[in-house]
Scaffold this motif. Sequence first.
Motif, PDB file in Angstrom:
ATOM      1  N   GLU A 158       0.848  -1.207   0.000  1.00 32.48           N
ATOM      2  CA  GLU A 158       0.000   0.000   0.000  1.00 32.48           C
ATOM      3  C   GLU A 158       0.881   1.254   0.000  1.00 32.48           C
ATOM      4  O   GLU A 158       0.623   2.206  -0.725  1.00 32.48           O
ATOM      5  CB  GLU A 158      -0.900   0.023   1.248  1.00 32.48           C
ATOM      6  CG  GLU A 158      -2.005  -1.008   1.249  1.00 32.48           C
ATOM      7  CD  GLU A 158      -2.903  -0.929   0.016  1.00 32.48           C
ATOM      8  OE1 GLU A 158      -3.195   0.184  -0.438  1.00 32.48           O
ATOM      9  OE2 GLU A 158      -3.269  -1.997  -0.513  1.00 32.48           O
ATOM     10  N   LYS A 159       1.904   1.217   0.833  1.00 30.21           N
ATOM     11  CA  LYS A 159       2.797   2.376   0.942  1.00 30.21           C
ATOM     12  C   LYS A 159       3.481   2.653  -0.403  1.00 30.21           C
ATOM     13  O   LYS A 159       3.562   3.800  -0.849  1.00 30.21           O
ATOM     14  CB  LYS A 159       3.850   2.101   2.016  1.00 30.21           C
ATOM     15  CG  LYS A 159       4.593   3.337   2.458  1.00 30.21           C
ATOM     16  CD  LYS A 159       5.652   3.002   3.475  1.00 30.21           C
ATOM     17  CE  LYS A 159       5.119   3.021   4.885  1.00 30.21           C
ATOM     18  NZ  LYS A 159       6.171   2.813   5.888  1.00 30.21           N
ATOM     19  N   LEU A 160       3.963   1.602  -1.069  1.00 31.05           N
ATOM     20  CA  LEU A 160       4.666   1.773  -2.343  1.00 31.05           C
ATOM     21  C   LEU A 160       3.708   2.281  -3.426  1.00 31.05           C
ATOM     22  O   LEU A 160       4.057   3.177  -4.209  1.00 31.05           O
ATOM     23  CB  LEU A 160       5.317   0.455  -2.800  1.00 31.05           C
ATOM     24  CG  LEU A 160       6.331  -0.187  -1.853  1.00 31.05           C
ATOM     25  CD1 LEU A 160       7.052  -1.332  -2.549  1.00 31.05           C
ATOM     26  CD2 LEU A 160       7.354   0.813  -1.356  1.00 31.05           C
ATOM     27  N   VAL A 161       2.518   1.702  -3.462  1.00 27.18           N
ATOM     28  CA  VAL A 161       1.525   2.156  -4.446  1.00 27.18           C
ATOM     29  C   VAL A 161       1.241   3.634  -4.207  1.00 27.18           C
ATOM     30  O   VAL A 161       1.196   4.441  -5.145  1.00 27.18           O
ATOM     31  CB  VAL A 161       0.227   1.305  -4.350  1.00 27.18           C
ATOM     32  CG1 VAL A 161      -0.873   1.903  -5.213  1.00 27.18           C
ATOM     33  CG2 VAL A 161       0.506  -0.133  -4.757  1.00 27.18           C
TER      34      VAL A 161
ATOM     35  N   MET B 113       3.224   5.812  -2.939  1.00 33.87           N
ATOM     36  CA  MET B 113       4.361   6.638  -3.383  1.00 33.87           C
ATOM     37  C   MET B 113       4.292   6.892  -4.888  1.00 33.87           C
ATOM     38  O   MET B 113       4.588   7.982  -5.357  1.00 33.87           O
ATOM     39  CB  MET B 113       5.691   5.932  -3.063  1.00 33.87           C
ATOM     40  CG  MET B 113       6.124   6.085  -1.627  1.00 33.87           C
ATOM     41  SD  MET B 113       7.589   5.083  -1.285  1.00 33.87           S
ATOM     42  CE  MET B 113       8.857   6.020  -2.151  1.00 33.87           C
ATOM     43  N   VAL B 114       3.930   5.827  -5.651  1.00 35.81           N
ATOM     44  CA  VAL B 114       3.882   5.969  -7.116  1.00 35.81           C
ATOM     45  C   VAL B 114       2.717   6.881  -7.518  1.00 35.81           C
ATOM     46  O   VAL B 114       2.844   7.727  -8.403  1.00 35.81           O
ATOM     47  CB  VAL B 114       3.744   4.589  -7.797  1.00 35.81           C
ATOM     48  CG1 VAL B 114       3.669   4.728  -9.309  1.00 35.81           C
ATOM     49  CG2 VAL B 114       4.911   3.688  -7.430  1.00 35.81           C
ATOM     50  N   MET B 115       1.605   6.729  -6.835  1.00 40.60           N
ATOM     51  CA  MET B 115       0.394   7.476  -7.220  1.00 40.60           C
ATOM     52  C   MET B 115       0.322   8.834  -6.522  1.00 40.60           C
ATOM     53  O   MET B 115      -0.575   9.611  -6.800  1.00 40.60           O
ATOM     54  CB  MET B 115      -0.862   6.674  -6.817  1.00 40.60           C
ATOM     55  CG  MET B 115      -0.851   5.220  -7.219  1.00 40.60           C
ATOM     56  SD  MET B 115      -1.071   4.983  -8.970  1.00 40.60           S
ATOM     57  CE  MET B 115      -2.816   5.218  -9.106  1.00 40.60           C
ATOM     58  N   GLN B 116       1.253   9.054  -5.604  1.00 40.45           N
ATOM     59  CA  GLN B 116       1.195  10.219  -4.719  1.00 40.45           C
ATOM     60  C   GLN B 116       0.851  11.526  -5.439  1.00 40.45           C
ATOM     61  O   GLN B 116       1.514  11.910  -6.385  1.00 40.45           O
ATOM     62  CB  GLN B 116       2.548  10.401  -4.032  1.00 40.45           C
ATOM     63  CG  GLN B 116       2.478  11.203  -2.771  1.00 40.45           C
ATOM     64  CD  GLN B 116       3.863  11.252  -2.126  1.00 40.45           C
ATOM     65  OE1 GLN B 116       4.858  10.932  -2.766  1.00 40.45           O
ATOM     66  NE2 GLN B 116       3.917  11.641  -0.888  1.00 40.45           N
ATOM     67  N   GLY B 117      -0.184  12.164  -4.961  1.00 41.93           N
ATOM     68  CA  GLY B 117      -0.549  13.490  -5.478  1.00 41.93           C
ATOM     69  C   GLY B 117      -1.111  13.473  -6.871  1.00 41.93           C
ATOM     70  O   GLY B 117      -1.381  14.512  -7.453  1.00 41.93           O
ATOM     71  N   GLU B 118      -1.303  12.298  -7.446  1.00 42.05           N
ATOM     72  CA  GLU B 118      -1.755  12.282  -8.830  1.00 42.05           C
ATOM     73  C   GLU B 118      -2.931  11.346  -9.030  1.00 42.05           C
ATOM     74  O   GLU B 118      -3.223  10.914 -10.108  1.00 42.05           O
ATOM     75  CB  GLU B 118      -0.596  11.860  -9.735  1.00 42.05           C
ATOM     76  CG  GLU B 118       0.522  12.869  -9.674  1.00 42.05           C
ATOM     77  CD  GLU B 118       1.608  12.582 -10.667  1.00 42.05           C
ATOM     78  OE1 GLU B 118       1.539  11.550 -11.333  1.00 42.05           O
ATOM     79  OE2 GLU B 118       2.512  13.406 -10.787  1.00 42.05           O
ATOM     80  N   LYS B 119      -3.545  10.977  -7.907  1.00 40.79           N
ATOM     81  CA  LYS B 119      -4.658  10.035  -7.996  1.00 40.79           C
ATOM     82  C   LYS B 119      -5.960  10.807  -8.143  1.00 40.79           C
ATOM     83  O   LYS B 119      -6.111  11.844  -7.531  1.00 40.79           O
ATOM     84  CB  LYS B 119      -4.704   9.168  -6.725  1.00 40.79           C
ATOM     85  CG  LYS B 119      -5.357   7.868  -6.963  1.00 40.79           C
ATOM     86  CD  LYS B 119      -5.021   6.939  -5.827  1.00 40.79           C
ATOM     87  CE  LYS B 119      -5.623   5.592  -6.077  1.00 40.79           C
ATOM     88  NZ  LYS B 119      -5.266   4.630  -5.075  1.00 40.79           N
TER      89      LYS B 119
END
Lengths: 206, 107
Positions: free
Chosen positions: B96-99, B101-107
Motif C-alpha cells: 500500500e505504501k509503495l503504491v 508513493m507511485v500514485m502520490q498526489g496524482e490520484k
Amino acid sequence: MMSETSKFTEDILNAATEKAGNIIGEAEAETQRASDEAKTSISREAENIMRNARADAEAVKRREISEARHKSKLHEEKEKDIVMTEVLDHAKKRVLDVAKDESKYLPYLTTLVENAIRQLGDETLLIHLNKADMTRINRTNLERDVNKGLQKPIKIEWSKEPIEAAGGTIVSSPDGKTRIVNTLDERFDALESKLLVEAGKSLFGQ
Amino acid sequence: MSGMETVQIIVNAEKQAAKIIQDAEATAANIRRKIDSLIQEQRTEMLATAKKEAAALVQQAEEEGRREAESYEKESAVRTRELIARASSKKSATVEKLVGMVMQGEK
C-alpha cells in the motif's frame, strides 16, 4: 730405600689417576653443557611449533565461524530479497491495475496529463495514449477536465500512434522534440530505487 | 733391592700411569661421541611430541570451530525465519505504501 721407591711409584700412579679423573670429568662436564644447551634449543624449537599451532588453531576456528557468518548472511539476504521482490512485483501489479478501474484511472490520467503539460509549459501539445485508452477515453471530456484543472485553455492534439504502456501518457511538443513520459510503467521504474529503500525500511526496519 | 730393580719398578709404574691416562682419554672420547647421538635422539623425540600436540591442537580447534559454526548457522536460521515472518506480516501495508508513493498526489 724400599719404602721410598714404593712412595714414588704410588705418587706416579696417584698423579695419573687424578689426571685421568680430570680428563673424564672434563668430558662429562663438556657433554653436560652441550646437552643442556641442546635441551634449551630443542625446547625453544618445540615451543615455536606449539606457538605456530596455537596461531593456526585460532585462525582455523576463526575461519570456520567467519564462513558460517558469511553463509548465514547470504541466506538471510536471499530470503529478504525474495520478500522484497514479491512486494515490489505486487506493488507494480497494483499500480498497473489502476488502469483497469476507470473510476480511479480517469482522474489519475487527467492529473498525469495536467502535470506533464505544466512541466512542458507549452500551449499546444500532443498527447500519446496506449491502444486501449485511445479507444475508451472520451477525449472531449479529458480535454475539458484538463483545461479546468489548469485553469487556462490548452490546445491538445491526439497522437494516432499508440504507445506501448500499461497506462498513463506521454505528452510532447507537437514536433515531438520535448516530451514528458508519464506512463504507469515509467513512473514505477523511475521510482524503483526509492521504492526498494522504502520497502526495506518498512519490512525489515532498515 | 738393587738399583736396577728400583728403576724397573719406576718404569713399570710410569707405564701403568700412561695406560691409566690413555684409558681415560678413550673413555672421554667415547663420552663425547655418545652425546651427539643422544642429543639427536632427544631432539627427534621432543619435536615429534611437539608436532603431535600441535596437530591435536589444530584438529581440536577445527572441531570447536565447526561446532560453533553449526550452532551459529542454526541460530541464524531461526533469526532469519523470525525476520521473514515479521516482514511477511507487513507485506500488505508495504505494498500500500509503495503504491501510494507511485500514485502520490496524482490520484
